[in-house]
Write an enzyme that holds these catalytic residues in place. Structure first.
Site, PDB file in Angstrom:
ATOM      1  N   HIS A  62       0.622  -1.351   0.184  1.00 52.27           N
ATOM      2  CA  HIS A  62       0.026   0.080   0.256  1.00 52.27           C
ATOM      3  C   HIS A  62       1.000   1.159   0.071  1.00 52.27           C
ATOM      4  O   HIS A  62       2.113   1.309   0.003  1.00 52.27           O
ATOM      5  CB  HIS A  62      -1.193   0.022   1.160  1.00 52.27           C
ATOM      6  CG  HIS A  62      -0.495  -0.168   2.589  1.00 52.27           C
ATOM      7  ND1 HIS A  62       0.289  -0.621   3.041  1.00 52.27           N
ATOM      8  CD2 HIS A  62      -0.445   1.101   3.265  1.00 52.27           C
ATOM      9  CE1 HIS A  62       0.884  -0.469   4.180  1.00 52.27           C
ATOM     10  NE2 HIS A  62       0.282   0.827   4.590  1.00 52.27           N
ATOM     11  N   HIS A  76       1.410   4.088   2.035  1.00 48.08           N
ATOM     12  CA  HIS A  76       1.707   4.960   3.008  1.00 48.08           C
ATOM     13  C   HIS A  76       3.350   5.105   3.222  1.00 48.08           C
ATOM     14  O   HIS A  76       3.916   4.042   2.665  1.00 48.08           O
ATOM     15  CB  HIS A  76       1.325   4.351   4.349  1.00 48.08           C
ATOM     16  CG  HIS A  76      -0.168   4.466   4.763  1.00 48.08           C
ATOM     17  ND1 HIS A  76      -1.045   3.744   5.551  1.00 48.08           N
ATOM     18  CD2 HIS A  76      -1.222   5.377   4.021  1.00 48.08           C
ATOM     19  CE1 HIS A  76      -2.048   4.217   5.495  1.00 48.08           C
ATOM     20  NE2 HIS A  76      -2.193   5.221   4.718  1.00 48.08           N
ATOM     21  N   ASP A  94       5.595   4.906   5.271  1.00 46.29           N
ATOM     22  CA  ASP A  94       6.435   4.222   5.915  1.00 46.29           C
ATOM     23  C   ASP A  94       6.566   2.656   5.233  1.00 46.29           C
ATOM     24  O   ASP A  94       7.076   1.830   5.813  1.00 46.29           O
ATOM     25  CB  ASP A  94       5.907   3.964   7.399  1.00 46.29           C
ATOM     26  CG  ASP A  94       4.698   3.343   7.673  1.00 46.29           C
ATOM     27  OD1 ASP A  94       3.766   3.559   6.674  1.00 46.29           O
ATOM     28  OD2 ASP A  94       4.419   2.668   8.587  1.00 46.29           O
ATOM     29  N   HIS A  95       5.980   2.675   4.248  1.00 49.11           N
ATOM     30  CA  HIS A  95       5.846   1.511   3.306  1.00 49.11           C
ATOM     31  C   HIS A  95       6.865   1.671   1.989  1.00 49.11           C
ATOM     32  O   HIS A  95       7.085   0.701   1.596  1.00 49.11           O
ATOM     33  CB  HIS A  95       4.566   0.546   3.331  1.00 49.11           C
ATOM     34  CG  HIS A  95       4.261   0.003   4.462  1.00 49.11           C
ATOM     35  ND1 HIS A  95       4.174  -1.293   4.789  1.00 49.11           N
ATOM     36  CD2 HIS A  95       3.502   0.676   5.548  1.00 49.11           C
ATOM     37  CE1 HIS A  95       3.680  -1.553   5.882  1.00 49.11           C
ATOM     38  NE2 HIS A  95       3.379  -0.268   6.506  1.00 49.11           N
ATOM     39  N   HIS A 138      -7.541  -0.928   5.504  1.00 47.02           N
ATOM     40  CA  HIS A 138      -6.750   0.204   6.058  1.00 47.02           C
ATOM     41  C   HIS A 138      -6.348   1.358   5.069  1.00 47.02           C
ATOM     42  O   HIS A 138      -6.583   2.637   5.560  1.00 47.02           O
ATOM     43  CB  HIS A 138      -5.354  -0.610   6.144  1.00 47.02           C
ATOM     44  CG  HIS A 138      -4.022   0.153   6.785  1.00 47.02           C
ATOM     45  ND1 HIS A 138      -4.049   0.525   8.055  1.00 47.02           N
ATOM     46  CD2 HIS A 138      -2.751   0.662   6.135  1.00 47.02           C
ATOM     47  CE1 HIS A 138      -2.726   1.266   8.308  1.00 47.02           C
ATOM     48  NE2 HIS A 138      -2.297   1.456   7.186  1.00 47.02           N
ATOM     49  N   ASP A 176      -0.273  -4.029   6.458  1.00 42.61           N
ATOM     50  CA  ASP A 176      -0.994  -3.439   7.484  1.00 42.61           C
ATOM     51  C   ASP A 176      -2.462  -3.761   7.500  1.00 42.61           C
ATOM     52  O   ASP A 176      -3.147  -3.047   8.264  1.00 42.61           O
ATOM     53  CB  ASP A 176      -0.800  -1.755   7.559  1.00 42.61           C
ATOM     54  CG  ASP A 176       0.356  -1.445   7.816  1.00 42.61           C
ATOM     55  OD1 ASP A 176       1.516  -2.466   7.997  1.00 42.61           O
ATOM     56  OD2 ASP A 176       0.615  -0.245   7.891  1.00 42.61           O
ATOM     57  N   HIS A 233       4.133  -4.631  10.700  1.00 40.72           N
ATOM     58  CA  HIS A 233       4.885  -3.873  12.032  1.00 40.72           C
ATOM     59  C   HIS A 233       4.854  -4.817  13.150  1.00 40.72           C
ATOM     60  O   HIS A 233       4.140  -5.908  13.391  1.00 40.72           O
ATOM     61  CB  HIS A 233       3.744  -2.639  12.272  1.00 40.72           C
ATOM     62  CG  HIS A 233       3.811  -1.651  11.681  1.00 40.72           C
ATOM     63  ND1 HIS A 233       4.464  -0.519  11.478  1.00 40.72           N
ATOM     64  CD2 HIS A 233       2.918  -1.498  10.296  1.00 40.72           C
ATOM     65  CE1 HIS A 233       4.499   0.407  10.726  1.00 40.72           C
ATOM     66  NE2 HIS A 233       3.367   0.093   9.850  1.00 40.72           N
TER      67      HIS A 233
END
Length: 256
Positions: free
Chosen positions: A57, A59, A61-62, A115, A134, A172
């Protein structure tokens, strides 16, 4: 079963990085790219050569590590078509039912909205490996930033239909905090109590808790157990549909 090497490592403050390698060809995929430096360290430690980045996805932080890794390795970036505009350097856009190949390893793309609306997971059936980003966590599930509770519940039901011996790789290391919530929601679950104690010990030793087994999640993860009477009672929704119970559990976890 096609031989696959899978290496799990920490990224950022609480992200999980994963490398998946086809032993025969040497082709190697990173699942997401949370942090360029951490992925590069993992590649150096293993001696593997990055050929693919499989994005779950959009985001930051990915995907933050994609540009640098792409420049350095030329890796093919594959990600959800619905979120392609937010994924840097994407080469191939995929959706539900598409197949990705990493050497001889074949992964099916599963749409997992909740998400984010365009979130996807990668299911490598022969290796019994699910890379869920996530969506589904060890003892938890992702926050609903875009999708509805109904979206996420349908997604979780889809993932729960996979075999119990599936190894779940999530995005995570949230497992200890998730265990605390799970015990509050499902205090009489003996399997959960045993698992929570093991997680406490593993985290105290600095160990990661990923992967877990999907069968273990079905027995202990409250978000997969919304059909169980104990969970319905915990949110005062006895006799109500599982989707409503899930929604109440997710709202409770958001406040927990």
């Amino acid at each position: 079963m096609v031989p696959a090497d899978i290496h799990v490592f920490p990224c950022r403050s609480d992200n999980i990085g994963v490398l998946v390698r086809d032993a025969a060809s040497g082709a190697c995929a990173a699942i997401d790219a949370p942090e360029e430096a951490a992925v590069r360290r993992a590649l150096a430690e293993t001696g593997w050569r990055l050929t693919h980045i499989l994005v779950t996805h959009k985001h930051p932080d990915h995907v933050e590590g994609i540009p640098g890794l792409k420049r350095e390795t030329g890796a093919t970036v594959i990600g959800p078509a619905a979120e392609a505009a937010a994924i840097p350097d994407i080469d191939r856009r995929v959706a539900e039912g598409d197949v990705v190949e990493v050497g001889a390893l074949r992964g099916e793309v599963i749409a997992t909205p909740g998400h984010t609306l365009g979130h996807i997971a990668y299911w490598f059936a022969r290796e019994r490996a699910l890379f869920a980003g996530d969506t589904l966590f060890a003892l938890g599930c992702g926050r609903l930033f875009e999708g509805t509770p109904a979206d996420m519940w349908a997604t979780l039901e889809k993932l729960a239909a996979l075999p119990d011996d599936t190894r779940l790789y999530c995005g995570h290391e949230y497992t200890l905090a998730n265990a605390h919530f799970a015990l509050a929601a499902d205090p009489d679950n003996a399997a959960l109590a045993k698992r929570a104690a093991d997680i406490e010990a593993r985290r105290a030793r600095g160990e990661l808790t990923v992967p877990s087994l999907l069968g273990e999640e079905k027995a202990t993860n409250p978000f997969l157990r919304a059909r169980e009477q104990a969970l319905a009672a915990a949110v005062n929704l006895a006799g109500r549909p599982a989707a409503e119970v899930f929604a109440a559990l997710r709202a409770w976890k958001d406040r927990f």
